[in-house]
Design a protein around this motif. Structure first.
Motif, PDB file in Angstrom:
ATOM      1  N   LEU A 243      68.859  80.075 100.863  1.00  0.00           N
ATOM      2  CA  LEU A 243      68.030  80.143  99.665  1.00  0.00           C
ATOM      3  C   LEU A 243      68.799  79.674  98.425  1.00  0.00           C
ATOM      4  CD1 LEU A 243      66.432  83.693 100.166  1.00  0.00           C
ATOM      5  CD2 LEU A 243      65.502  81.490 100.890  1.00  0.00           C
ATOM      6  N   LEU A 244      70.052  80.064  98.360  1.00  0.00           N
ATOM      7  CA  LEU A 244      70.884  79.851  97.172  1.00  0.00           C
ATOM      8  C   LEU A 244      71.925  78.767  97.443  1.00  0.00           C
ATOM      9  CD1 LEU A 244      71.625  81.094  94.320  1.00  0.00           C
ATOM     10  CD2 LEU A 244      73.314  82.456  95.567  1.00  0.00           C
ATOM     11  N   GLN A 245      72.032  77.819  96.545  1.00  0.00           N
ATOM     12  CA  GLN A 245      73.059  76.785  96.675  1.00  0.00           C
ATOM     13  C   GLN A 245      74.423  77.411  96.380  1.00  0.00           C
ATOM     14  OE1 GLN A 245      72.090  72.967  94.802  1.00  0.00           O
ATOM     15  NE2 GLN A 245      70.014  73.718  94.465  1.00  0.00           N
ATOM     16  N   ASP A 246      75.298  77.385  97.362  1.00  0.00           N
ATOM     17  CA  ASP A 246      76.572  78.091  97.247  1.00  0.00           C
ATOM     18  C   ASP A 246      77.763  77.141  97.312  1.00  0.00           C
ATOM     19  OD1 ASP A 246      78.154  80.658  97.270  1.00  0.00           O
ATOM     20  OD2 ASP A 246      78.753  79.873  99.223  1.00  0.00           O
ATOM     21  N   LEU A 247      77.981  76.540  98.461  1.00  0.00           N
ATOM     22  CA  LEU A 247      79.182  75.708  98.631  1.00  0.00           C
ATOM     23  C   LEU A 247      79.176  74.521  97.689  1.00  0.00           C
ATOM     24  CD1 LEU A 247      81.790  75.420 100.278  1.00  0.00           C
ATOM     25  CD2 LEU A 247      80.517  73.979 101.886  1.00  0.00           C
ATOM     26  N   SER A 248      78.018  73.929  97.455  1.00  0.00           N
ATOM     27  CA  SER A 248      77.961  72.762  96.573  1.00  0.00           C
ATOM     28  C   SER A 248      78.339  73.133  95.147  1.00  0.00           C
ATOM     29  CB  SER A 248      76.565  72.139  96.605  1.00  0.00           C
ATOM     30  OG  SER A 248      75.586  73.061  96.162  1.00  0.00           O
ATOM     31  N   VAL A 249      77.993  74.344  94.704  1.00  0.00           N
ATOM     32  CA  VAL A 249      78.358  74.774  93.352  1.00  0.00           C
ATOM     33  C   VAL A 249      79.866  74.990  93.269  1.00  0.00           C
ATOM     34  CG1 VAL A 249      78.070  76.568  91.598  1.00  0.00           C
ATOM     35  CG2 VAL A 249      76.107  75.791  92.941  1.00  0.00           C
ATOM     36  N   THR A 250      80.440  75.624  94.285  1.00  0.00           N
ATOM     37  CA  THR A 250      81.891  75.813  94.315  1.00  0.00           C
ATOM     38  C   THR A 250      82.601  74.471  94.246  1.00  0.00           C
ATOM     39  OG1 THR A 250      81.753  77.893  95.539  1.00  0.00           O
ATOM     40  CG2 THR A 250      83.811  76.652  95.734  1.00  0.00           C
ATOM     41  N   ARG A 251      82.114  73.505  95.015  1.00  0.00           N
ATOM     42  CA  ARG A 251      82.731  72.178  95.019  1.00  0.00           C
ATOM     43  C   ARG A 251      82.633  71.533  93.637  1.00  0.00           C
ATOM     44  NH1 ARG A 251      79.991  70.047  98.789  1.00  0.00           N
ATOM     45  NH2 ARG A 251      81.498  70.106 100.502  1.00  0.00           N
ATOM     46  N   GLU A 252      81.459  71.589  93.026  1.00  0.00           N
ATOM     47  CA  GLU A 252      81.265  70.967  91.715  1.00  0.00           C
ATOM     48  C   GLU A 252      82.193  71.564  90.663  1.00  0.00           C
ATOM     49  OE1 GLU A 252      77.153  71.447  90.802  1.00  0.00           O
ATOM     50  OE2 GLU A 252      76.488  70.229  92.508  1.00  0.00           O
ATOM     51  N   VAL A 253      82.293  72.892  90.670  1.00  0.00           N
ATOM     52  CA  VAL A 253      83.135  73.553  89.658  1.00  0.00           C
ATOM     53  C   VAL A 253      84.601  73.192  89.867  1.00  0.00           C
ATOM     54  CG1 VAL A 253      83.912  75.781  88.768  1.00  0.00           C
ATOM     55  CG2 VAL A 253      81.493  75.432  89.314  1.00  0.00           C
ATOM     56  N   LEU A 254      85.050  73.220  91.110  1.00  0.00           N
ATOM     57  CA  LEU A 254      86.459  72.911  91.372  1.00  0.00           C
ATOM     58  C   LEU A 254      86.782  71.446  91.093  1.00  0.00           C
ATOM     59  CD1 LEU A 254      87.129  75.042  94.567  1.00  0.00           C
ATOM     60  CD2 LEU A 254      88.174  75.347  92.318  1.00  0.00           C
ATOM     61  N   GLU A 255      85.882  70.550  91.420  1.00  0.00           N
ATOM     62  CA  GLU A 255      86.149  69.139  91.149  1.00  0.00           C
ATOM     63  C   GLU A 255      86.216  68.883  89.646  1.00  0.00           C
ATOM     64  OE1 GLU A 255      83.171  66.998  93.299  1.00  0.00           O
ATOM     65  OE2 GLU A 255      84.261  67.120  95.209  1.00  0.00           O
TER      66      GLU A 255
END
Length: 250
Positions: free
Chosen positions: A14-26
């Protein structure tokens, strides 16, 4: 008869999780002048997390190394985790930056920046329509999520999902994590539903699909592009968009 009880996973279902972590770290990596910060942080976090004194508990309840970088650990009983967390986070970022030839002296700064900026809770685009369609057809909705209570409930609040379910079962609250079939049976019993009238929807073959199969429920695997299928645990249905699972309503 179609499925009456829908058990829904949270992260990357339901919730976008890994993609948000990737975006923030990049983005943080760009600011620090390094490339590949997501991969380096993920590798160091997973390696160091396995050395944590609480790791067996975290693994059993499905709390991940990347989540450990931004969980508040404010749940009563997790004081030990809270004391452990910041030295862990600083070490993760320091070793990641060293591996990339970056400014290791900024490790604490970047760890703190990630802790703050990671607090984003976007749903996948089809989620509101999917949940509305289930409710309109009279389905019971249960959230079945692994993780520590304070972080999972923070995600639910941030995503506007606190009132979306008739029952919310968080592994860290009940002491059981997917794929343990007992967690699924709690939902069956609470709603007076037989296993064959229930469907589990999730992105993790080892936890969501396997758990559903062990409990006797239908399993829908949501392919978000983060995990490969596991031939040991074949789902009843594989989808890329949650709305495709509505076919099981009958």
């Amino acid at each position: 008869m179609g499925a009456r009880l829908w058990l829904l996973d949270l992260d990357d279902t339901l919730l976008q999780d890994l993609s948000v972590t990737r975006e923030v770290l990049e983005a943080l990596g760009e600011e620090a002048g390094v490339k590949g910060l997501f991969g380096a942080v993920r590798a160091r976090a997973e390696a160091l997390f396995r050395q944590a004194p609480f790791y067996p508990w975290a693994e059993r309840l499905g709390h991940s190394a990347l989540e450990a970088l931004w969980a508040r650990y404010s749940t009563p009983g997790l004081e030990g985790w809270a004391a452990w967390a910041w030295p862990f986070r600083e070490q993760v970022f320091r070793e990641a930056l060293e591996a990339l030839g970056g400014p290791a002296e900024r490790a604490r700064e970047l760890a703190e920046a990630f802790f703050q900026r990671r607090r984003r809770y976007p749903l996948f685009p089809e989620v509101p329509e999917f949940l509305l369609a289930l409710r309109e057809r009279g389905a019971h909705l249960v959230l079945l999520t692994n993780g520590v209570p304070d972080l999972q409930r923070e995600k639910l609040a941030g995503a506007g999902l606190l009132e979306a379910f008739s029952l919310t079962l968080i592994s860290g609250e009940v002491g059981l994590g997917k794929p343990d079939p007992r967690l699924f049976r709690m939902a069956f019993c609470a709603h007076g539903v037989a296993p064959e009238e229930a469907v589990m929807v999730g992105d993790n073959p080892q936890r969501d699909v396997q758990g559903a199969l062990l409990a006797g429920a239908k399993a829908v695997w949501v392919d978000r592009g983060h995990r490969p299928p596991d031939p040991r645990f074949p789902p009843h249905l594989a989808v890329r968009d949650l709305r495709e699972a509505l076919a099981l309503l009958g």
